[in-house]
Write an enzyme that holds these catalytic residues in place. Structure first.
Site, PDB file in Angstrom:
ATOM      1  N   CYS A  75      51.623  48.635  57.504  1.00 49.36           N
ATOM      2  CA  CYS A  75      52.627  47.678  57.983  1.00 49.36           C
ATOM      3  C   CYS A  75      51.911  46.364  58.237  1.00 49.36           C
ATOM      4  O   CYS A  75      50.975  46.316  59.035  1.00 49.36           O
ATOM      5  CB  CYS A  75      53.267  48.208  59.274  1.00 49.36           C
ATOM      6  SG  CYS A  75      54.313  47.014  60.135  1.00 49.36           S
ATOM      7  N   CYS A 186      55.108  42.498  52.934  1.00 52.35           N
ATOM      8  CA  CYS A 186      55.617  43.591  53.769  1.00 52.35           C
ATOM      9  C   CYS A 186      55.587  44.840  52.898  1.00 52.35           C
ATOM     10  O   CYS A 186      55.959  44.786  51.717  1.00 52.35           O
ATOM     11  CB  CYS A 186      57.046  43.301  54.234  1.00 52.35           C
ATOM     12  SG  CYS A 186      57.883  44.706  55.019  1.00 52.35           S
TER      13      CYS A 186
END
Length: 268
Positions: A75, A186
């Site tokens: 992440c 992302c």
């Protein structure tokens, strides 16, 4: 190494599967765990303090039951803030995920680059430092989107992609004809790369760090001693029940090789 290492991937949602996929392709024989903190999804809307607290809590809890050999924070938002705290607590390798700014700057021909990330990632000083260090000679457009994270999350859970919503999110870049490179900043976004390409046909290169992370994991595993050889079942952990658990697990058994979905109770 010939022994099976236990490797944990952590994200607030399912975006980390894009990184897991790259590692699995390179290293298919290890013991894999995946944890997503769906109770706090998405991390991009949360404070840095809460992201650090939740990441530590989940990783500690899993490590109590399944001694970990390596952790991948799959992440970008979490990686910009949690790595020092994790490395202080654990004495195992911790691999973070950061936007692939350096390779994007190297590959772009027009030097006009888009950084597509979460709202949390695009405002981090860490990202500005990467841009200053590796891409100061480039024009960098930043776009932070929570909606794209939700679209990718829905896709991997079996829903169709809302192309109209996707197009609306990316509309600001559609007319930038010399934008030739987009950084998928992302881990959710490689999951909808094909759909993003439809909306941005002028972009030649989409760059994400998945393959580089896989190589980094392989390198680090060469120098560790495996802590536990008992567990071999690949498991997914979540932090709250959700409505499509059975459908979700069936898809992940078939596609990713996970055998069981486990609810992680952080209060126990």
């Amino acid at each position: 190494m010939n022994e099976k290492a236990t490797i944990l991937f952590f994200d607030s949602g399912v975006g980390g599967f894009s990184v897991y996929h790259e590692v699995l392709d390179l290293l298919p024989h290890h013991h894999y765990l995946y944890a997503f903190d769906n109770e706090m999804f998405p991390f991009s809307e949360k404070s840095e303090e809460l992201v650090i607290q939740r990441t530590l809590a989940v990783c500690k809890k899993i490590n109590e039951r399944y001694p970990l050999d390596l952790i991948v924070i799959a992440c970008n938002t979490a990686s910009t803030v949690v790595l020092p705290a994790l490395r202080e607590y654990f004495d195992i390798p911790i691999v973070g995920t950061v936007p692939a700014i350096k390779p994007a700057a190297e590959i772009s021909q027009t030097k006009h680059i888009g950084l597509l990330a979460t709202k949390g990632t695009v405002k981090r000083a860490y990202v500005n430092d990467l841009i200053e260090k590796y891409a100061s000679h480039c024009q960098i457009e930043k776009l932070g989107s929570t909606k794209l994270v939700e679209i990718a999350q829905d896709k991997i859970q079996g829903d169709s992609v809302d192309l109209l919503a996707l197009k609306n999110e990316l509309e600001i870049w559609a007319k930038k004809t010399d934008l030739d490179t987009v950084i998928l900043g992302c881990t959710h976004f490689p999951l909808i790369k094909d759909e993003i390409q439809i909306c941005l046909p002028q972009v030649k290169y989409f760059v994400d760090p998945g393959a580089a992370i896989a190589k980094r994991v392989a390198y680090l595993l060469d120098s560790i001693k495996v802590r536990s050889k008992k567990e071999t079942k690949n498991l997914i952990f979540c932090t709250k029940h959700f409505s499509i658990e059975n459908k979700f697990l069936q898809a992940l058994k078939f596609r990713w090789g996970f055998e069981e979905l486990v609810l992680l109770n952080l209060d126990e």
